[in-house]
Every structure is written in C-alpha cells, then in structure tokens.
Design an enzyme around this catalytic site. Structure first.
Site, PDB file in Angstrom:
ATOM      1  N   GLY A 257      -7.002 -93.622 -71.991  1.00  0.00           N
ATOM      2  CA  GLY A 257      -5.735 -94.122 -72.016  1.00  0.00           C
ATOM      3  C   GLY A 257      -4.740 -93.438 -73.054  1.00  0.00           C
ATOM      4  N   GLU A 291     -13.139 -91.497 -71.960  1.00  0.00           N
ATOM      5  CA  GLU A 291     -12.823 -91.303 -70.583  1.00  0.00           C
ATOM      6  C   GLU A 291     -11.487 -90.701 -70.362  1.00  0.00           C
ATOM      7  OE1 GLU A 291     -13.398 -94.809 -68.472  1.00  0.00           O
ATOM      8  OE2 GLU A 291     -15.615 -95.301 -69.295  1.00  0.00           O
ATOM      9  N   GLY A 293      -8.138 -88.841 -69.034  1.00  0.00           N
ATOM     10  CA  GLY A 293      -7.559 -88.398 -68.005  1.00  0.00           C
ATOM     11  C   GLY A 293      -6.353 -87.773 -68.088  1.00  0.00           C
ATOM     12  N   ARG A 294      -5.159 -88.540 -68.271  1.00  0.00           N
ATOM     13  CA  ARG A 294      -3.862 -87.735 -68.403  1.00  0.00           C
ATOM     14  C   ARG A 294      -3.761 -87.029 -69.640  1.00  0.00           C
ATOM     15  NH1 ARG A 294       0.628 -91.387 -67.164  1.00  0.00           N
ATOM     16  NH2 ARG A 294      -0.969 -93.252 -67.606  1.00  0.00           N
ATOM     17  N   CYS A 360      12.674 -92.204 -46.381  1.00  0.00           N
ATOM     18  CA  CYS A 360      13.751 -93.409 -45.895  1.00  0.00           C
ATOM     19  C   CYS A 360      13.460 -94.602 -46.803  1.00  0.00           C
ATOM     20  CB  CYS A 360      13.462 -93.745 -44.275  1.00  0.00           C
ATOM     21  SG  CYS A 360      13.493 -92.249 -43.380  1.00  0.00           S
ATOM     22  N   GLU A 361      13.607 -94.655 -48.000  1.00  0.00           N
ATOM     23  CA  GLU A 361      13.391 -95.694 -48.782  1.00  0.00           C
ATOM     24  C   GLU A 361      14.403 -95.496 -50.097  1.00  0.00           C
ATOM     25  OE1 GLU A 361      10.374 -98.033 -49.740  1.00  0.00           O
ATOM     26  OE2 GLU A 361       9.003 -96.911 -48.274  1.00  0.00           O
ATOM     27  N   TYR A 389      -1.823 -87.781 -62.443  1.00  0.00           N
ATOM     28  CA  TYR A 389      -1.295 -88.925 -61.431  1.00  0.00           C
ATOM     29  C   TYR A 389      -0.159 -88.189 -60.572  1.00  0.00           C
ATOM     30  CZ  TYR A 389      -4.461 -91.339 -64.567  1.00  0.00           C
ATOM     31  OH  TYR A 389      -5.472 -91.729 -65.295  1.00  0.00           O
TER      32      TYR A 389
HETATM   33  N1  LLP Z   1     -11.093 -94.961 -67.272  1.00  0.00           N
HETATM   34  C1  LLP Z   1     -10.959 -95.974 -66.591  1.00  0.00           C
HETATM   35  C2  LLP Z   1     -11.826 -96.982 -66.450  1.00  0.00           C
HETATM   36  C3  LLP Z   1      -9.567 -95.945 -66.228  1.00  0.00           C
HETATM   37  O1  LLP Z   1      -9.116 -97.042 -65.277  1.00  0.00           O
HETATM   38  C4  LLP Z   1      -8.516 -94.899 -66.499  1.00  0.00           C
HETATM   39  C5  LLP Z   1      -7.385 -95.008 -65.688  1.00  0.00           C
HETATM   40  C6  LLP Z   1      -8.792 -94.028 -67.140  1.00  0.00           C
HETATM   41  C7  LLP Z   1     -10.306 -93.906 -67.815  1.00  0.00           C
HETATM   42  C8  LLP Z   1      -7.999 -92.928 -67.450  1.00  0.00           C
HETATM   43  O2  LLP Z   1      -6.839 -93.052 -68.235  1.00  0.00           O
HETATM   44  P1  LLP Z   1      -6.104 -92.125 -68.795  1.00  0.00           P
HETATM   45  O3  LLP Z   1      -6.727 -91.283 -70.079  1.00  0.00           O
HETATM   46  O4  LLP Z   1      -5.455 -91.135 -67.774  1.00  0.00           O
HETATM   47  O5  LLP Z   1      -4.704 -93.081 -69.275  1.00  0.00           O
HETATM   48  N2  LLP Z   1      -1.063 -93.922 -61.993  1.00  0.00           N
HETATM   49  C9  LLP Z   1      -0.991 -94.620 -63.525  1.00  0.00           C
HETATM   50  C10 LLP Z   1      -2.121 -94.425 -64.351  1.00  0.00           C
HETATM   51  C11 LLP Z   1      -3.389 -95.120 -64.064  1.00  0.00           C
HETATM   52  C12 LLP Z   1      -4.413 -95.311 -64.928  1.00  0.00           C
HETATM   53  C13 LLP Z   1      -5.688 -96.101 -64.193  1.00  0.00           C
HETATM   54  N3  LLP Z   1      -6.787 -95.742 -64.876  1.00  0.00           N
HETATM   55  C14 LLP Z   1       0.193 -93.751 -63.975  1.00  0.00           C
HETATM   56  O6  LLP Z   1       0.587 -92.603 -63.148  1.00  0.00           O
HETATM   57  O7  LLP Z   1       0.479 -93.681 -64.937  1.00  0.00           O
END
Ligand code: LLP
Length: 429
Positions: A257, A291, A293-294, A360-361, A389
C-alpha cells in the site's frame, strides 16, 4: 487558455530524474532515446527501466534482510504480472503475494520459490486452494469462516497440513481513493478481530491446519506512514493475545500500500515505511512480511502513445492518441493523475488539452485540462509512473490489441511481450 509558465513546467518536471530525463531535446529512459524504441516497435508500448525496477526491489530486500528477525518482502503480482519482470524481482530476492491461480502460475513460471509465496484474496476457489496446497506455498491468507472450512476440507483430502494466515480487518481508515481503501469494516476484506480470534482457535485445533501468520492490508496509494504503523501495532497486539492463548504465530504481515509520487507532492521512502511498520512487529519477536506492489514497479514504467489527431470542440481542445482506457484504466477509474511528457519538448506556448483515446466512451481519457505545447499527428507522449496497475488492468475492449512491453537496461532494450495481433482476438474461439 494559454499558460505561459507550463513550458517551463514541462522541462523542469519533478519527474525528470533517472530513469526518465531529457537529453538533446529527447526523452530518454536509461541510455535509450525513446524515439528509437517507438521507431522500432511502434505505439502504444509500455517501457520499463530494469535499473529502476531492480533498485526498488533491492531497497526492500536490503531493508528486510537487515532486520534482526528474518523477514520477507513479497511483491504483489497484481501490480504487474509480466513474467520477465517477475523473474528479475525474484532474482533480486523478493517473494510474491499472489491473488489468483493465474498469478500463482506466473510466479511459478518465473521461478519464484513456493516457500516465498503467499496467497491473498477474498474469493479463492477450491481449485485455486488445491493448486496452492499442492505447490506447498508458504501460507494461504484466509479471509472468511467459509474459506477456512474450504481450506481445511481440501487439506484433509490432500492429507497435507495447510499453513494459514488470517487477514484481519483492522478498521483503520487511510486517505486514498475509496475504491482502493480496504481496511475498514465497510469493506469486503479480512475479518474483524473478534471473529478472527475464533477462527485462529478453530484452526489451531484442526488436524490439517497450521496457523502461522496474521495479515492486514489497509489500502493502496497511501502516502502517510502513520496508518501503516497503527496497523502494525494492532496486528502485533492481537498476535500477542493469541500467544497468551497458546497460539504462537511466526509472522505479522502488514500488507502493501505504500504510495508513489504521481503529482509531484512526494511520497515516503521505502526505508521510512519499513522502519515504521517493522518496529512494533520486531520488538514483539515476530517475523515481518510485506506485500508491496506499486512502490516497486510504478516508477519504472511509462506508456508511450502517439498523437493520431487533434480536435477543437470549442469549449474543449482534444488530443486524440492511440492509447486508451483499455491500456491505462487508472485515470478514468480513479480520476488518477499521471505525469505526461512529450518525447520532444518544443518551446511553443502550451494550451490546456484533454488527452483522449479512440474508445467509444466519454470516460476514455488519460488526462484532462493538461497544459501541452501544440501536438501534431505522429508526436509521441509518455505517461510516466505507469508501471503499476497499467498493463495489468488492460483489456481488449473495443477490439483493441494489447500493447507491447519492453525492458530497457543501460543502452539496450528487449521486447518482453509482443504486441497482440488480430488473430489473438480469436484465442479460444
Ligand atoms: N496486498 C494485498 C492484499 C492487496 O490487495 C494489494 C493491492 C497489495 C498487497 C499491493 O498494494 P500496493 O503496494 O500495490 O499498493 N488498481 C489500483 C490499486 C489496487 C490495489 C489492490 N490491492 C490502482 O491502480 O491504484
């Protein structure tokens, strides 16, 4: 509207730092002029900097390896599941957090060890649970009583002890878009502590379940470390309550997150985030699991797109490009702002334009009221901070082909996903 200062803003964008920068009036990624990439593979194309990606992965791996108790950073595959990128992240020492059988498959293909794989998600099917148990992953993170029953039944059938964590909903709010805030009782994620406690007690009694961890994930794109620290304190305290009842967990997983800087307002450093979340967890003697990601892949990627037409609609000026919401959904889904830079900046005055795709949106926009110098068909624009993402949320909507992906390292680049061709639209038919 003419904004005189924004040409200055483009050349002095806070996003012009490694790996993306101007040299000789050309936008580069690492040592590759992006115009060369476009000439070779066309647009739309996602480009990723290997150096940036690996540096951010290592920032996590180094921080957790210096922890007094062995800790593990598991990359959230949902942010970007390209198998070539996963392989690099695995080699850098990250584990993975997967959220479907498909992501587990990709992680396996990338050579990520099962012992470094956790599986999160509210709706794991029986087939996915069985796949994970057969693979012998580190733990399944269970999110409901029904799921716990399903896991125990499948583990008994396979005569395999299932290591589980329970995802707790800590009821902590954090400032982000409502669609990506997850840690409150109004959200579908996790279970409230009182119920999780009963689930842990049941799991500890069960022949085929072994509770090993407790997890939470309060949301995504959060730029303040305080809610994360609160979640870590909460998880540690409840893990200690379990210890008193004779259930000794091995790890506390504070989720992902950590936000990145989309707007130039800054974002916390990876190290600061890890310090905030690790202190309570490690002081209590638990292993820390993360965990992210981004914050690993976001800044490494950009989407390059070409101007097809421009159009003056009186009140609005449109720049129509060859990428759309099917390539990058974030702007329209979350009203997300991404920095956009021309490949070749000019000194002409800028005008506010809407950058839109061919879909088309009316929601098919990538930027609104964005100051840009006049654009001509064939000009190329780069959307930055698009590594997370971006491709991952893409689709074939409107019969559009999914874009190519390219990995840049120093002065070299290689295709890590081919652009789809029309016959891919017949896959499985
Ligand atoms: N762990 C779990 C259980 C999650 O649901 C997520 C993200 C992460 C880790 C990784 O979170 P991060 O470090 O990437 O923030 N599509 C959206 C983001 C959705 C995130 C969903 N869960 C966007 O483009 O902002």
């Amino acid at each position: 509207m003419v904004i005189l200062h924004s040409q200055f803003a483009i050349r002095n964008s806070p996003f012009l730092m490694f790996p993306f920068y101007y040299q000789d009036n050309q936008l580069f990624c690492e040592q590759v002029a992006l115009a060369d990439v476009v000439a070779a593979v066309g647009t739309p194309v996602y480009v990723y900097s290997e150096t940036e990606l690996v540096a951010r992965a290592r920032a996590y791996v180094t921080a957790v390896s210096q922890a007094p108790i062995p800790s593990l950073a598991c990359y959230a595959v949902k942010a970007n599941g390209n198998v070539h990128l996963l392989r690099l992240l695995g080699q850098a020492g990250l584990g993975v957090d997967v959220t479907s059988g498909g992501e587990l498959f990709l992680a396996q293909q990338a050579g990520i060890s099962a012992s470094k794989t956790i599986f999160s998600g509210v709706g794991k099917t029986a087939a996915e649970i069985e796949m994970a148990l057969r693979a012998g992953i580190r733990a399944l993170h269970v999110e409901s009583e029904m799921e716990l029953t399903a896991v125990s039944a499948i583990a008994a059938k396979l005569q395999t002890k299932a290591r589980i964590g329970i995802r707790v909903n800590p009821n902590i709010s954090a400032e982000t878009h409502p669609y990506i805030s997850t840690g409150q009782h109004s959200h579908k994620f996790g279970v409230p502590w009182a119920r999780a406690q009963a689930m842990f007690a049941a799991a500890a009694q069960h022949d085929w379940l072994e509770p090993v961890g407790i997890a939470a994930h309060i949301g995504s794109q959060i730029r303040d470390v305080e809610p994360f620290r609160q979640a870590a304190v909460f998880l540690t305290e409840v893990a200690d309550e379990l210890k008193v009842q004779g259930i000794a967990l091995r790890y506390v997983d504070v989720g992902g997150g950590l936000g990145i800087d989309y707007t130039g307002e800054g974002a916390p450093e990876i190290g600061a985030w890890i310090t905030a979340v690790s202190e309570p967890v490690q002081a209590a003697g638990y292993e820390l699991v993360l965990e992210p990601g981004r914050s690993i892949v976001g800044s490494a990627g950009a989407l390059l797109m070409q101007v097809v037409y421009t159009k003056d609609q009186g009140k609005k000026q449109f720049v129509i490009v060859d990428a759309g919401m099917n390539d990058l959904l974030r702007p329209t889904l979350y009203k997300a702002y991404h920095p956009i830079l021309p490949l070749q900046p000019s000194n002409a005055l800028t005008h506010n334009v809407d950058i839109v795709g061919p879909i088309c949106e009316s929601g098919d926009w990538l930027a609104q009221e964005r100051p840009l110098p006049p654009q001509q068909p064939g000009d190329v624009l780069a959307i930055l901070q698009a590594g997370a993402y971006g491709f991952a949320m893409g689709s074939n909507y409107n019969g559009r082909l999914r874009p190519a992906e390219l990995l840049i390292s120093g002065n070299q680049y290689r295709l890590i996903r081919q652009r789809q061709q029309y016959n891919h639209l017949l896959d499985g038919m």
